[in-house]
Design a protein around this motif. Structure first.
Motif, mmCIF file in Angstrom:
data_model
loop_
_atom_site.group_PDB
_atom_site.id
_atom_site.type_symbol
_atom_site.label_atom_id
_atom_site.label_comp_id
_atom_site.label_asym_id
_atom_site.label_seq_id
_atom_site.Cartn_x
_atom_site.Cartn_y
_atom_site.Cartn_z
ATOM 1 N N LYS A 65 0.844 -1.201 0.000
ATOM 2 C CA LYS A 65 0.000 0.000 0.000
ATOM 3 C C LYS A 65 0.878 1.250 0.000
ATOM 4 O O LYS A 65 1.821 1.369 0.782
ATOM 5 C CB LYS A 65 -0.921 -0.034 1.220
ATOM 6 N N GLY A 66 0.573 2.151 -0.901
ATOM 7 C CA GLY A 66 1.350 3.380 -1.010
ATOM 8 C C GLY A 66 2.530 3.276 -1.956
ATOM 9 O O GLY A 66 3.131 4.290 -2.326
ATOM 10 N N ARG A 67 2.876 2.063 -2.353
ATOM 11 C CA ARG A 67 4.001 1.865 -3.282
ATOM 12 C C ARG A 67 3.541 1.312 -4.631
ATOM 13 O O ARG A 67 4.152 1.596 -5.652
ATOM 14 C CB ARG A 67 5.030 0.902 -2.680
ATOM 15 N N PHE A 68 2.490 0.504 -4.624
ATOM 16 C CA PHE A 68 1.986 -0.123 -5.837
ATOM 17 C C PHE A 68 0.631 0.492 -6.203
ATOM 18 O O PHE A 68 -0.155 0.849 -5.315
ATOM 19 C CB PHE A 68 1.796 -1.625 -5.645
ATOM 20 N N THR A 69 0.369 0.542 -7.496
ATOM 21 C CA THR A 69 -0.914 1.031 -7.982
ATOM 22 C C THR A 69 -1.433 0.088 -9.055
ATOM 23 O O THR A 69 -0.720 -0.199 -10.028
ATOM 24 C CB THR A 69 -0.790 2.445 -8.565
ATOM 25 N N VAL A 70 -2.662 -0.377 -8.886
ATOM 26 C CA VAL A 70 -3.297 -1.232 -9.884
ATOM 27 C C VAL A 70 -4.289 -0.380 -10.675
ATOM 28 O O VAL A 70 -5.000 0.452 -10.099
ATOM 29 C CB VAL A 70 -3.979 -2.452 -9.230
ATOM 30 N N SER A 71 -4.318 -0.600 -11.975
ATOM 31 C CA SER A 71 -5.220 0.171 -12.832
ATOM 32 C C SER A 71 -5.610 -0.677 -14.030
ATOM 33 O O SER A 71 -5.051 -1.759 -14.254
ATOM 34 C CB SER A 71 -4.551 1.464 -13.289
ATOM 35 N N ARG A 72 -6.603 -0.193 -14.798
ATOM 36 C CA ARG A 72 -6.973 -0.910 -16.011
ATOM 37 C C ARG A 72 -7.246 0.072 -17.133
ATOM 38 O O ARG A 72 -7.630 1.218 -16.893
ATOM 39 C CB ARG A 72 -8.195 -1.829 -15.789
ATOM 40 N N ASP A 73 -7.019 -0.415 -18.328
ATOM 41 C CA ASP A 73 -7.267 0.365 -19.539
ATOM 42 C C ASP A 73 -8.340 -0.379 -20.324
ATOM 43 O O ASP A 73 -8.073 -1.426 -20.907
ATOM 44 C CB ASP A 73 -5.973 0.511 -20.348
ATOM 45 N N ASN A 74 -9.532 0.169 -20.328
ATOM 46 C CA ASN A 74 -10.649 -0.517 -20.991
ATOM 47 C C ASN A 74 -10.403 -0.686 -22.487
ATOM 48 O O ASN A 74 -10.706 -1.727 -23.056
ATOM 49 C CB ASN A 74 -11.939 0.263 -20.756
ATOM 50 N N ALA A 75 -9.847 0.325 -23.104
ATOM 51 C CA ALA A 75 -9.642 0.274 -24.549
ATOM 52 C C ALA A 75 -8.653 -0.818 -24.945
ATOM 53 O O ALA A 75 -8.785 -1.436 -25.998
ATOM 54 C CB ALA A 75 -9.161 1.633 -25.049
ATOM 55 N N LYS A 76 -7.683 -1.054 -24.085
ATOM 56 C CA LYS A 76 -6.660 -2.056 -24.386
ATOM 57 C C LYS A 76 -6.917 -3.392 -23.696
ATOM 58 O O LYS A 76 -6.142 -4.336 -23.873
ATOM 59 C CB LYS A 76 -5.278 -1.537 -23.966
ATOM 60 N N ASN A 77 -7.995 -3.445 -22.916
ATOM 61 C CA ASN A 77 -8.332 -4.682 -22.200
ATOM 62 C C ASN A 77 -7.136 -5.187 -21.399
ATOM 63 O O ASN A 77 -6.820 -6.387 -21.384
ATOM 64 C CB ASN A 77 -8.791 -5.763 -23.191
ATOM 65 N N THR A 78 -6.495 -4.252 -20.722
ATOM 66 C CA THR A 78 -5.242 -4.544 -20.030
ATOM 67 C C THR A 78 -5.301 -4.027 -18.603
ATOM 68 O O THR A 78 -5.852 -2.954 -18.344
ATOM 69 C CB THR A 78 -4.052 -3.896 -20.765
ATOM 70 N N VAL A 79 -4.740 -4.808 -17.701
ATOM 71 C CA VAL A 79 -4.603 -4.409 -16.305
ATOM 72 C C VAL A 79 -3.124 -4.191 -16.022
ATOM 73 O O VAL A 79 -2.272 -4.942 -16.509
ATOM 74 C CB VAL A 79 -5.170 -5.483 -15.365
ATOM 75 N N TYR A 80 -2.846 -3.178 -15.215
ATOM 76 C CA TYR A 80 -1.455 -2.828 -14.908
ATOM 77 C C TYR A 80 -1.202 -2.906 -13.408
ATOM 78 O O TYR A 80 -2.108 -2.697 -12.600
ATOM 79 C CB TYR A 80 -1.139 -1.412 -15.383
ATOM 80 N N LEU A 81 0.027 -3.180 -13.069
ATOM 81 C CA LEU A 81 0.490 -3.059 -11.692
ATOM 82 C C LEU A 81 1.749 -2.202 -11.735
ATOM 83 O O LEU A 81 2.812 -2.660 -12.147
ATOM 84 C CB LEU A 81 0.792 -4.407 -11.060
ATOM 85 N N GLN A 82 1.605 -0.949 -11.353
ATOM 86 C CA GLN A 82 2.740 -0.030 -11.296
ATOM 87 C C GLN A 82 3.376 -0.162 -9.929
ATOM 88 O O GLN A 82 2.702 0.021 -8.909
ATOM 89 C CB GLN A 82 2.278 1.396 -11.538
ATOM 90 N N MET A 83 4.663 -0.451 -9.930
ATOM 91 C CA MET A 83 5.375 -0.697 -8.667
ATOM 92 C C MET A 83 6.478 0.339 -8.504
ATOM 93 O O MET A 83 7.358 0.453 -9.361
ATOM 94 C CB MET A 83 5.954 -2.110 -8.673
ATOM 95 N N PHE A 84 6.408 1.081 -7.416
ATOM 96 C CA PHE A 84 7.418 2.068 -7.069
ATOM 97 C C PHE A 84 8.145 1.632 -5.796
ATOM 98 O O PHE A 84 7.677 0.788 -5.047
ATOM 99 C CB PHE A 84 6.786 3.437 -6.830
ATOM 100 N N SER A 85 9.277 2.258 -5.546
ATOM 101 C CA SER A 85 10.035 2.025 -4.313
ATOM 102 C C SER A 85 10.191 0.534 -4.022
ATOM 103 O O SER A 85 9.953 0.067 -2.905
ATOM 104 C CB SER A 85 9.328 2.713 -3.136
ATOM 105 N N LEU A 86 10.593 -0.194 -5.020
ATOM 106 C CA LEU A 86 10.721 -1.641 -4.875
ATOM 107 C C LEU A 86 11.817 -2.005 -3.878
ATOM 108 O O LEU A 86 12.841 -1.316 -3.779
ATOM 109 C CB LEU A 86 11.010 -2.265 -6.235
ATOM 110 N N LYS A 87 11.562 -3.095 -3.165
ATOM 111 C CA LYS A 87 12.469 -3.588 -2.142
ATOM 112 C C LYS A 87 12.882 -5.015 -2.488
ATOM 113 O O LYS A 87 12.152 -5.723 -3.200
ATOM 114 C CB LYS A 87 11.774 -3.580 -0.779
ATOM 115 N N PRO A 88 14.001 -5.469 -1.958
ATOM 116 C CA PRO A 88 14.404 -6.864 -2.220
ATOM 117 C C PRO A 88 13.330 -7.876 -1.829
ATOM 118 O O PRO A 88 13.176 -8.906 -2.490
ATOM 119 C CB PRO A 88 15.664 -7.010 -1.370
ATOM 120 N N GLU A 89 12.558 -7.565 -0.803
ATOM 121 C CA GLU A 89 11.502 -8.494 -0.378
ATOM 122 C C GLU A 89 10.319 -8.538 -1.343
ATOM 123 O O GLU A 89 9.418 -9.354 -1.183
ATOM 124 C CB GLU A 89 11.018 -8.167 1.036
ATOM 125 N N ASP A 90 10.313 -7.670 -2.334
ATOM 126 C CA ASP A 90 9.290 -7.732 -3.383
ATOM 127 C C ASP A 90 9.658 -8.740 -4.466
ATOM 128 O O ASP A 90 8.855 -9.001 -5.372
ATOM 129 C CB ASP A 90 9.103 -6.360 -4.034
#
Length: 123
Positions: A65-90
């Protein structure tokens, strides 16, 4: 057989970013919840994030929470997971999934799965 295809994984340094994508060729998931899970070696598959396609409601694991963002693009029928501030435990194999049960975090509630994409975060 519905197939989900993930992409975007790779090797990134501690603190870096990646964006994962998930697409279902030839299929729409307008009434589904799309989930992201991950599994590290020797560990159980764990919930990361979910989005209800219709309306875009989201849910996150506390660990991202606060580092990852999930979103979708209806036109592309695609779901995204944007990951910021990645850590080795990810570091894990990340899976995309689709399920009818709304906004669930339980892996067994999801009906369709992708093959996974490896994310490695170096320290």
């Amino acid at each position: 057989q519905v197939q989900l295809v993930e992409s975007g994984g790779g090797l990134v340094q501690n603190g870096g970013s990646l964006r994962l994508s998930c697409v279902a060729p030839g299929r729409t998931f307008s009434s589904y919840t799309m989930g992201w899970f991950r599994q590290a070696p020797g560990k159980e598959r764990e919930f990361v994030a979910a989005i209800f396609w219709r309306g875009g409601i989201t849910r996150y694991a506390d660990s991202v929470k606060g580092r990852f963002t999930v979103s979708r693009d209806n036109a592309k029928n695609t779901v995204y997971l944007q990951m910021f501030s990645l850590k080795p435990e990810d570091t894990a194999v990340y899976y995309c999934a689709a399920g009818i049960k709304i906004m669930t975090s339980r892996a067994y509630d999801y009906n369709y799965w992708g093959q996974g994409t490896q994310v490695t975060v170096s320290s």
